[in-house]
Design a protein around this motif. Structure first.
Motif, PDB file in Angstrom:
ATOM      1  N   VAL A   1      58.454  51.673  39.820  1.00  0.00           N
ATOM      2  CA  VAL A   1      58.453  52.195  41.319  1.00  0.00           C
ATOM      3  C   VAL A   1      57.845  51.393  42.141  1.00  0.00           C
ATOM      4  O   VAL A   1      57.372  51.395  41.974  1.00  0.00           O
ATOM      5  N   ARG A   2      59.255  51.462  43.195  1.00  0.00           N
ATOM      6  CA  ARG A   2      58.474  49.714  44.321  1.00  0.00           C
ATOM      7  C   ARG A   2      57.883  50.572  45.178  1.00  0.00           C
ATOM      8  O   ARG A   2      58.022  52.175  46.265  1.00  0.00           O
TER       9      ARG A   2
ATOM     10  N   GLU B   1      68.354  49.289  45.292  1.00  0.00           N
ATOM     11  CA  GLU B   1      67.202  49.965  45.678  1.00  0.00           C
ATOM     12  C   GLU B   1      67.415  51.201  46.263  1.00  0.00           C
ATOM     13  O   GLU B   1      67.373  50.992  47.355  1.00  0.00           O
TER      14      GLU B   1
ATOM     15  N   ASN C   1      64.457  54.352  43.052  1.00  0.00           N
ATOM     16  CA  ASN C   1      63.207  53.561  42.843  1.00  0.00           C
ATOM     17  C   ASN C   1      62.185  52.853  43.347  1.00  0.00           C
ATOM     18  O   ASN C   1      61.053  52.349  42.861  1.00  0.00           O
ATOM     19  N   SER C   2      62.081  53.593  44.643  1.00  0.00           N
ATOM     20  CA  SER C   2      61.439  53.322  45.789  1.00  0.00           C
ATOM     21  C   SER C   2      60.959  54.516  46.726  1.00  0.00           C
ATOM     22  O   SER C   2      61.336  55.645  46.520  1.00  0.00           O
TER      23      SER C   2
ATOM     24  N   SER D   1      69.502  47.157  49.496  1.00  0.00           N
ATOM     25  CA  SER D   1      68.345  48.330  49.544  1.00  0.00           C
ATOM     26  C   SER D   1      68.023  49.616  51.079  1.00  0.00           C
ATOM     27  O   SER D   1      68.953  49.210  51.560  1.00  0.00           O
TER      28      SER D   1
ATOM     29  N   HIS E   1      56.901  50.703  49.122  1.00  0.00           N
ATOM     30  CA  HIS E   1      56.497  49.730  50.643  1.00  0.00           C
ATOM     31  C   HIS E   1      55.342  50.674  51.665  1.00  0.00           C
ATOM     32  O   HIS E   1      55.516  51.701  51.517  1.00  0.00           O
TER      33      HIS E   1
ATOM     34  N   TYR F   1      54.758  46.280  47.166  1.00  0.00           N
ATOM     35  CA  TYR F   1      55.637  45.442  46.450  1.00  0.00           C
ATOM     36  C   TYR F   1      56.110  44.798  48.246  1.00  0.00           C
ATOM     37  O   TYR F   1      56.275  43.882  47.748  1.00  0.00           O
TER      38      TYR F   1
ATOM     39  N   GLU G   1      55.207  49.048  40.981  1.00  0.00           N
ATOM     40  CA  GLU G   1      55.974  47.844  40.183  1.00  0.00           C
ATOM     41  C   GLU G   1      55.048  46.819  42.061  1.00  0.00           C
ATOM     42  O   GLU G   1      55.233  47.372  43.501  1.00  0.00           O
TER      43      GLU G   1
ATOM     44  N   CYS H   1      68.205  46.124  54.819  1.00  0.00           N
ATOM     45  CA  CYS H   1      67.899  47.296  54.085  1.00  0.00           C
ATOM     46  C   CYS H   1      68.761  48.330  54.882  1.00  0.00           C
ATOM     47  O   CYS H   1      67.958  47.772  56.116  1.00  0.00           O
TER      48      CYS H   1
ATOM     49  N   ARG I   1      65.496  54.234  48.336  1.00  0.00           N
ATOM     50  CA  ARG I   1      64.025  54.204  48.432  1.00  0.00           C
ATOM     51  C   ARG I   1      63.731  55.824  48.605  1.00  0.00           C
ATOM     52  O   ARG I   1      64.456  56.381  50.057  1.00  0.00           O
TER      53      ARG I   1
END
Length: 364
Positions: A57-58, A274, A297-298, A234, A60, A111, A327, A206, A276
């Motif tokens: 998992v990222r 990704e 995953n984010s 993203s 931010h 990350y 991550e 993104c 989020r």
């Protein structure tokens, strides 16, 4: 408790999505409408998520480098003109302030560091200032940088890319058909044009949505597939926050299940992107935040542009409780003893028990 994750962190990220959708428009509609059983949809999403992102998992962290003073009239935003939302307005932070914010973000497990500025788009001097700041953060901290600064032309996109910009955020927010209902100071087509300029410059995009602004389910499916068509790598999925002064005509009540179904649809249409969980996860997903990581995953930590959110320790705990691993910009968190790292923040840490007792001795 130490992580034993075997999935390696990618050394070089893709800038474009390359994997086609694994479901049709009709199947996506069946998921968001509730027709498809939730467990069936979530199981399918998790298999896709695991294939491309393992159990990572990222995290931010957003840095609002300029607040308010915006000429745009995006109905969902606390910074829009004439909003009178009560936010503190300030001009663009200095390069030194932004760099210090980036240092803190890295210390908190970020990350990627996401710089956001209000406005239609940066002029040439501001673009140069942003470019130099991005270059310093990338080189000195080794931290990946995302910028959200509004509309850009090709020349500005190229300059930011040369400075080392990793990602640029420019959300579509809603479908083309619904866009005039949420903003009348710029067009959906202008947003797509900006995305095109950045992709041509080689910057990973993104671009996501804000769910709950009066759109139909067909609008939601339309924008999910438009993001796929643009090959966005993203995707932040925001859930509408009814801030003071907003101008959304028909905001919707969002159930945790519907929010989860939306994330599932995004994952299955965008397998290698990704996905989020962005603004609104705490209040809209509520008890399903951990389950949502089986599709996404984010996520963001330490709040959003103008609304507070879970802090870094709480966010990491959510990730670990669901069986996933954070991550970092320097790699995976498998070498950290999380019981030690989060010990004092755990609700059942010994030092916290005096405040948890229902009945306490009273002093005579």
């Amino acid at each position: 408790m130490k992580s034993t994750l075997e999935t390696p962190i990618p050394t070089e990220e893709k800038s474009l999505s390359e994997v086609p959708s694994v479901i049709t428009r009709e199947e996506a509609y069946a998921i968001v409408s509730g027709e498809t059983p939730l467990t069936e949809a979530l199981d399918k999403a998790y298999k896709v998520r695991e294939k491309y992102f393992g159990k990572t998992v990222r995290i931010h962290v957003l840095d609002n480098i300029k607040n308010g003073h915006c000429p745009e009239d995006c109905g969902y935003c606390a910074q829009r003109k004439n909003a009178n939302s009560g936010i503190q307005e300030y001009s663009v932070k200095s390069s030194e302030e932004i760099f210090e914010d980036a240092v803190k973000a890295k210390e908190n497990g970020a990350y990627r560091f996401c710089m956001v500025t209000a406005g239609t788009g940066p002029n040439a001097p501001t673009t140069e200032k942003l470019a130099l700041t991005i270059e310093k953060i990338s080189k000195e901290l080794g931290l990946k940088v995302c910028l959200s600064a509004g509309l850009l032309d090709q020349e500005k996109a190229e300059r930011l890319k040369s400075a080392g910009l990793d990602r640029y955020n420019h959300n579509l927010n809603t479908s083309k058909a619904h866009y005039p209902e949420i903003c009348d100071t710029h067009t959906y087509e202008q947003r797509v044009e900006t995305i095109t300029h950045l992709m041509k410059a080689g910057v990973g995009m993104c671009s996501g949505v804000i769910v709950g602004m009066g759109e139909s389910l067909h609008d939601l499916v339309d924008v999910i597939f438009e993001i796929k068509n643009l090959r966005v790598i993203s995707i932040p999925v925001n859930f509408f926050l009814p801030i003071a002064g907003h101008a959304i005509k028909n905001p919707q009540a969002l159930s945790p299940e519907f929010c989860l179904r939306t994330l599932i649809a995004f994952r299955l249409v965008n397998p290698d992107s990704e996905v989020r969980i962005a603004a609104g996860r705490e209040g809209h997903l509520r008890g399903l935040q951990g389950m949502a990581l089986y599709a996404a995953n984010s996520l963001f930590a330490s709040g959003y542009l103008n609304v507070k959110g879970s802090d870094a320790a709480e966010t990491i705990r959510t990730i670990l409780d669901a069986g996933f691993y954070p991550e970092f910009s320097s790699g995976l968190g498998e070498e950290i003893d999380w019981e030690v790292a989060l010990g004092k923040d755990h609700p059942y840490a010994p030092e916290n028990f005096p405040d948890l007792y229902k009945y306490k001795k009273t002093k005579n």
